[in-house]
Design an enzyme around this catalytic site. Structure first.
Site, PDB file in Angstrom:
ATOM      1  N   GLY A 245       0.680  -1.167   0.002  1.00  0.00           N
ATOM      2  CA  GLY A 245       0.087  -0.042   0.052  1.00  0.00           C
ATOM      3  C   GLY A 245       0.868   1.384  -0.041  1.00  0.00           C
TER       4      GLY A 245
ATOM      5  N   THR B   3       2.607   3.899  -2.859  1.00  0.00           N
ATOM      6  CA  THR B   3       2.462   5.002  -4.034  1.00  0.00           C
ATOM      7  C   THR B   3       1.895   4.069  -5.035  1.00  0.00           C
ATOM      8  OG1 THR B   3       4.076   6.415  -3.424  1.00  0.00           O
ATOM      9  CG2 THR B   3       2.783   6.738  -5.520  1.00  0.00           C
TER      10      THR B   3
ATOM     11  N   ILE C 204       5.395  -2.531   8.722  1.00  0.00           N
ATOM     12  CA  ILE C 204       6.414  -2.691   7.510  1.00  0.00           C
ATOM     13  C   ILE C 204       6.488  -1.308   6.903  1.00  0.00           C
ATOM     14  CG2 ILE C 204       7.423  -3.310   5.088  1.00  0.00           C
ATOM     15  CD1 ILE C 204       6.508  -6.085   5.716  1.00  0.00           C
TER      16      ILE C 204
ATOM     17  N   ILE D 196       8.230   3.072   1.668  1.00  0.00           N
ATOM     18  CA  ILE D 196       9.779   3.749   1.633  1.00  0.00           C
ATOM     19  C   ILE D 196       9.603   5.331   1.755  1.00  0.00           C
ATOM     20  CG2 ILE D 196       9.286   4.472  -0.709  1.00  0.00           C
ATOM     21  CD1 ILE D 196      12.392   2.916  -0.254  1.00  0.00           C
TER      22      ILE D 196
ATOM     23  N   GLU E 206       8.962  12.263  -4.282  1.00  0.00           N
ATOM     24  CA  GLU E 206       7.971  13.654  -4.163  1.00  0.00           C
ATOM     25  C   GLU E 206       7.878  14.320  -5.302  1.00  0.00           C
ATOM     26  OE1 GLU E 206      10.218  15.165  -0.831  1.00  0.00           O
ATOM     27  OE2 GLU E 206       8.892  14.243   0.510  1.00  0.00           O
TER      28      GLU E 206
ATOM     29  N   LYS F 277       5.713  22.091 -10.611  1.00  0.00           N
ATOM     30  CA  LYS F 277       7.068  21.843 -11.009  1.00  0.00           C
ATOM     31  C   LYS F 277       7.181  21.991 -12.370  1.00  0.00           C
ATOM     32  CE  LYS F 277      10.164  17.947 -11.796  1.00  0.00           C
ATOM     33  NZ  LYS F 277      10.494  16.624 -11.491  1.00  0.00           N
TER      34      LYS F 277
ATOM     35  N   VAL G  13       1.884 -10.018   5.589  1.00  0.00           N
ATOM     36  CA  VAL G  13       2.105 -11.505   4.858  1.00  0.00           C
ATOM     37  C   VAL G  13       3.134 -12.504   5.060  1.00  0.00           C
ATOM     38  CG1 VAL G  13       2.492 -12.579   2.504  1.00  0.00           C
ATOM     39  CG2 VAL G  13       1.086 -10.424   2.704  1.00  0.00           C
TER      40      VAL G  13
ATOM     41  N   LEU H 192       8.571  -0.428  -6.870  1.00  0.00           N
ATOM     42  CA  LEU H 192      10.140  -0.698  -6.723  1.00  0.00           C
ATOM     43  C   LEU H 192      10.321  -2.119  -6.909  1.00  0.00           C
ATOM     44  CD1 LEU H 192      10.453   1.696  -3.419  1.00  0.00           C
ATOM     45  CD2 LEU H 192      11.389   2.282  -5.687  1.00  0.00           C
TER      46      LEU H 192
ATOM     47  N   ILE I 165       7.578   7.344 -10.138  1.00  0.00           N
ATOM     48  CA  ILE I 165       5.911   7.286  -9.979  1.00  0.00           C
ATOM     49  C   ILE I 165       5.456   7.070 -11.616  1.00  0.00           C
ATOM     50  CG2 ILE I 165       4.234   8.646  -9.301  1.00  0.00           C
ATOM     51  CD1 ILE I 165       5.870   9.625  -6.857  1.00  0.00           C
TER      52      ILE I 165
HETATM   53  C1  LIG Z   1      15.838   7.822  -2.465  1.00  0.00           C
HETATM   54  C2  LIG Z   1      14.644   7.882  -3.534  1.00  0.00           C
HETATM   55  C3  LIG Z   1      14.033   8.914  -3.950  1.00  0.00           C
HETATM   56  C4  LIG Z   1      12.934   8.883  -4.682  1.00  0.00           C
HETATM   57  N1  LIG Z   1      12.565  10.029  -5.259  1.00  0.00           N
HETATM   58  C5  LIG Z   1      11.448   9.902  -6.169  1.00  0.00           C
HETATM   59  C6  LIG Z   1      10.995  10.983  -6.843  1.00  0.00           C
HETATM   60  O1  LIG Z   1      11.300  12.220  -6.561  1.00  0.00           O
HETATM   61  N2  LIG Z   1       9.996  10.752  -7.930  1.00  0.00           N
HETATM   62  C7  LIG Z   1       9.429   9.622  -8.084  1.00  0.00           C
HETATM   63  O2  LIG Z   1       8.609   9.462  -8.994  1.00  0.00           O
HETATM   64  N3  LIG Z   1       9.953   8.550  -7.435  1.00  0.00           N
HETATM   65  C8  LIG Z   1      10.733   8.617  -6.445  1.00  0.00           C
HETATM   66  N4  LIG Z   1      11.159   7.595  -5.826  1.00  0.00           N
HETATM   67  C9  LIG Z   1      10.609   6.369  -6.070  1.00  0.00           C
HETATM   68  C10 LIG Z   1       9.464   6.233  -5.067  1.00  0.00           C
HETATM   69  O3  LIG Z   1       9.454   6.385  -3.904  1.00  0.00           O
HETATM   70  C11 LIG Z   1       8.699   4.767  -5.286  1.00  0.00           C
HETATM   71  O4  LIG Z   1       8.488   4.588  -6.620  1.00  0.00           O
HETATM   72  C12 LIG Z   1       7.323   4.814  -4.819  1.00  0.00           C
HETATM   73  O5  LIG Z   1       7.247   5.395  -3.585  1.00  0.00           O
HETATM   74  C13 LIG Z   1       6.724   3.517  -4.862  1.00  0.00           C
HETATM   75  O6  LIG Z   1       7.152   2.547  -3.949  1.00  0.00           O
HETATM   76  P1  LIG Z   1       6.269   1.075  -3.750  1.00  0.00           P
HETATM   77  O7  LIG Z   1       5.037   1.700  -3.444  1.00  0.00           O
HETATM   78  O8  LIG Z   1       6.691   0.297  -4.871  1.00  0.00           O
HETATM   79  O9  LIG Z   1       7.195   0.458  -2.378  1.00  0.00           O
HETATM   80  P2  LIG Z   1       6.797   0.972  -0.990  1.00  0.00           P
HETATM   81  O10 LIG Z   1       6.914   2.257  -0.721  1.00  0.00           O
HETATM   82  O11 LIG Z   1       8.212   0.294  -0.456  1.00  0.00           O
HETATM   83  O12 LIG Z   1       5.683   0.200  -0.303  1.00  0.00           O
HETATM   84  C14 LIG Z   1       5.819  -1.290  -0.041  1.00  0.00           C
HETATM   85  C15 LIG Z   1       4.322  -1.664   0.690  1.00  0.00           C
HETATM   86  O13 LIG Z   1       4.542  -3.464   0.696  1.00  0.00           O
HETATM   87  C16 LIG Z   1       3.888  -3.510   1.714  1.00  0.00           C
HETATM   88  N5  LIG Z   1       4.679  -4.832   2.329  1.00  0.00           N
HETATM   89  C17 LIG Z   1       5.980  -5.169   2.286  1.00  0.00           C
HETATM   90  N6  LIG Z   1       6.096  -6.558   2.567  1.00  0.00           N
HETATM   91  C18 LIG Z   1       4.799  -6.938   3.074  1.00  0.00           C
HETATM   92  C19 LIG Z   1       4.397  -7.846   3.780  1.00  0.00           C
HETATM   93  N7  LIG Z   1       5.226  -8.887   4.024  1.00  0.00           N
HETATM   94  N8  LIG Z   1       3.184  -7.762   4.146  1.00  0.00           N
HETATM   95  C20 LIG Z   1       2.315  -6.835   3.912  1.00  0.00           C
HETATM   96  N9  LIG Z   1       2.699  -5.896   3.396  1.00  0.00           N
HETATM   97  C21 LIG Z   1       3.815  -5.693   2.762  1.00  0.00           C
HETATM   98  C22 LIG Z   1       4.538  -2.320   2.713  1.00  0.00           C
HETATM   99  O14 LIG Z   1       3.556  -2.154   3.917  1.00  0.00           O
HETATM  100  C23 LIG Z   1       4.046  -1.247   1.759  1.00  0.00           C
HETATM  101  O15 LIG Z   1       2.898  -0.860   1.981  1.00  0.00           O
HETATM  102  C24 LIG Z   1      12.298   7.597  -5.030  1.00  0.00           C
HETATM  103  C25 LIG Z   1      12.832   6.445  -4.303  1.00  0.00           C
HETATM  104  C26 LIG Z   1      13.756   6.739  -3.402  1.00  0.00           C
HETATM  105  C27 LIG Z   1      14.595   5.282  -2.923  1.00  0.00           C
END
Ligand SMILES: Cc1cc2nc3c(=O)[nH]c(=O)nc-3n(C[C@H](O)[C@H](O)[C@H](O)COP(=O)(O)OP(=O)(O)OC[C@H]3O[C@@H](n4cnc5c(N)ncnc54)[C@H](O)[C@@H]3O)c2cc1C
Length: 494
Positions: free
Chosen positions: A12, A14, A41, A44, A48, A77, A182, A329, A342
């Site tokens: 849950g 982005t 958990i 990240i 932004e 932006k 999970v 990610l 994003i």
């Molecule tokens: C340093 C950095 C800077 C960034 N800056 C930008 C930016 O400026 N612009 C941009 O577009 N993107 C940026 N990003 C990328 C952006 O942060 C991610 O693409 C975005 O937040 C998506 O993350 P996600 O949802 O894939 O993973 P996460 O935010 O890590 O979410 C993972 C989810 O999985 C759940 N989960 C994991 N394991 C389990 C489990 N076992 N059981 C239940 N739930 C679980 C967690 O609870 C969480 O809800 C950046 C990334 C980094 C590392």
């Protein structure tokens, strides 16, 4: 073949909430969506800055832009300003706009280049409305009939608030959210995922699983071992340290990317605070050095302790494998230099929608999905490498190594053609338009030796007049636009 009626999203952040909202909005009652996330958990917590296609996503989701700006504490932006990338002490803008206006078969920069060779000293950016507005801190949406006066924009926002906002919409539309950790994943005899097993034994079954579990790739990698192409030999930064800081009085309508001796720092202005971070190579800085560098270069007081993040640049080899599609990610990572992550989430979900396997998963669709995803990741990878590779810095080994590395052929070819005669081609839906490649190539120091012969079809006098006219047209809206802060105040007061 198993028809796809129930989709389970793991995560849950982005990515999880964009996937949930967009799939539900478009496919409606034809599918059931369950999203599982674990507060223990967390997400990240960074991410932004965005790029203009996010406005299309918001519009498909029916989001009112003023409400969105208020709810996510967003700012506008128009560009990214790159400081110290070519050489220390200099900067350039990569805007979402384009300089001047291109003629049929002859992009504007060829006219400008001929004028320059005749002694003109204007910079290419003086012909770009996005640059002028960014420089002067001005903004209001412009609805122009003529493309020359378009002002493309995106947002800086609080990604946590955006995810919450999308969660609210998704739940209203019927997405079921389950809070739970999970801790096991069951498979069918053929290897497909059968169900997620939560803490306490609850099982969540589905036909199609979307892995939004972040870097860990719980389904796509830990369970299915889809593999990873490691690109850190081209993009060796493998760590980030992030910290929020107090807001400024004046909110810039652009992101800043400031290069240091082995990495770079972002500054992202939001309504209520600034987002800051340093992306760096752990071979060159220790955690302590990185944190000191970041904290020593903030423009305002830090509001929290620095947070460290590790990553490996690259892409999941099969982003769709069996009945799992990885999004966010878990599908790969390219550092946030051009704010593309994003967007990659958005385009992955759009691609899944276009190839949605409602009658069952078919290998031709999976292969097409993976082919398109690979191309998209590789094109963005090349664009990011360009910023590092074409530099003239001599002050650190990191930057000298970047100059000397062998880059992918696809990029080398592009650089060479541009350096020879300024030609730029947008290939196969490349996310970055010719104007983006142009600005970064020029900003990093490549000046094309030649220009297109069409630029010679004007007399010197006519060429001068055309350029002056383009400059005047682009300047004209500036005096009528409010400042970026005035615009935000007005929208947020509504
Ligand atoms: C340093 C950095 C800077 C960034 N800056 C930008 C930016 O400026 N612009 C941009 O577009 N993107 C940026 N990003 C990328 C952006 O942060 C991610 O693409 C975005 O937040 C998506 O993350 P996600 O949802 O894939 O993973 P996460 O935010 O890590 O979410 C993972 C989810 O999985 C759940 N989960 C994991 N394991 C389990 C489990 N076992 N059981 C239940 N739930 C679980 C967690 O609870 C969480 O809800 C950046 C990334 C980094 C590392």
């Amino acid at each position: 073949m198993q028809t796809v009626r129930k989709v389970v999203i793991l995560g849950g952040g982005t990515s999880g909430w964009i996937a949930a909202a967009l799939l539900k909005k478009v496919l409606g009652a034809t599918i059931d969506i369950v999203l599982v996330e674990s507060d223990s958990i967390g997400t990240i917590g960074v991410g932004e800055a965005t790029i203009p296609p996010i406005r299309l996503l918001n519009s498909v989701l029916g989001i009112n832009e003023a409400e969105f700006l208020r709810e996510t504490k967003a700012t506008i932006k128009l560009a990214i300003k790159f400081d110290n990338w070519r050489v220390p002490g200099e900067g350039y803008f990569h805007t979402f706009g384009a300089p001047g206006k291109s003629l049929a078969f002859c992009q504007f920069h060829h006219l400008w280049n001929r004028a320059r060779q005749l002694g003109d000293t204007t910079s290419l950016w003086e012909y770009d409305l996005n640059y002028l507005c960014a420089r002067d801190g001005k903004f209001a949406p412009i609805t122009a009939k003529d493309t020359i006066l378009e002002l493309p924009y995106a947002f800086h926002f609080d990604a946590g608030l955006y995810a919450q906002y999308l969660r609210k919409l998704s739940e209203q539309w019927g997405v079921q959210r389950i809070e739970g950790l999970v801790n096991d994943v069951m498979q069918h005899p053929n290897g497909d995922i059968k169900n997620l097993v939560l803490d306490g034994g609850r099982e969540v079954s589905g036909d199609l699983f979307i892995d939004c579990s972040g870097f860990r790739g719980l389904l796509i990698q830990q369970k299915l071992g889809a593999g990873y192409d490691d690109w850190s030999h081209w993009l060796p930064c493998d760590r980030a340290v992030a910290v929020p800081s107090e807001r400024f009085d004046k909110t810039l309508p652009y992101t800043r990317a400031i290069a240091h001796s082995a990495g770079w720092q972002w500054r992202i202005p939001l309504q209520h605070r600034n987002g800051n971070g340093l992306v760096y190579s752990s071979a060159h800085y220790t955690e302590q050095q990185a944190a000191d560098l970041l904290l020593g270069n903030l423009d305002s007081k830090a509001l929290a302790d620095p947070k460290f993040i590790q990553f490996k640049t690259g892409r999941r080899r099969k982003q769709w494998h069996r009945n799992v599609v990885s999004v966010g990610l878990s599908s790969g990572f390219l550092e946030p230099l051009e704010s593309t992550s994003i967007h990659l989430i958005q385009s992955a979900v759009v691609r899944l929608l276009q190839l949605f396997p409602h009658q069952g998963i078919v290998s031709s669709q999976v292969a097409e999905y993976n082919r398109q995803s690979q191309l998209e990741f590789e094109q963005i990878r090349d664009f990011i490498i360009l910023h590092y590779h074409v530099n003239q810095r001599t002050d650190s080994q990191f930057w000298r190594d970047m100059q000397q590395m062998t880059v992918p052929d696809s990029l080398q070819r592009k650089i060479q053609i541009f350096a020879d005669n300024g030609s730029l081609f947008r290939e196969q839906n490349d996310l970055f338009l010719e104007s983006s490649w142009l600005q970064v190539m020029m900003g990093q120091g490549i000046m094309p030796k030649d220009y297109h012969p069409i630029a010679n079809s004007f007399t010197e006098q006519k060429l001068k007049e055309m350029l002056a006219q383009f400059r005047a047209i682009k300047q004209e809206p500036l005096s009528k636009l409010p400042s970026h802060d005035e615009f935000l105040q007005k929208v947020c007061a509504q």
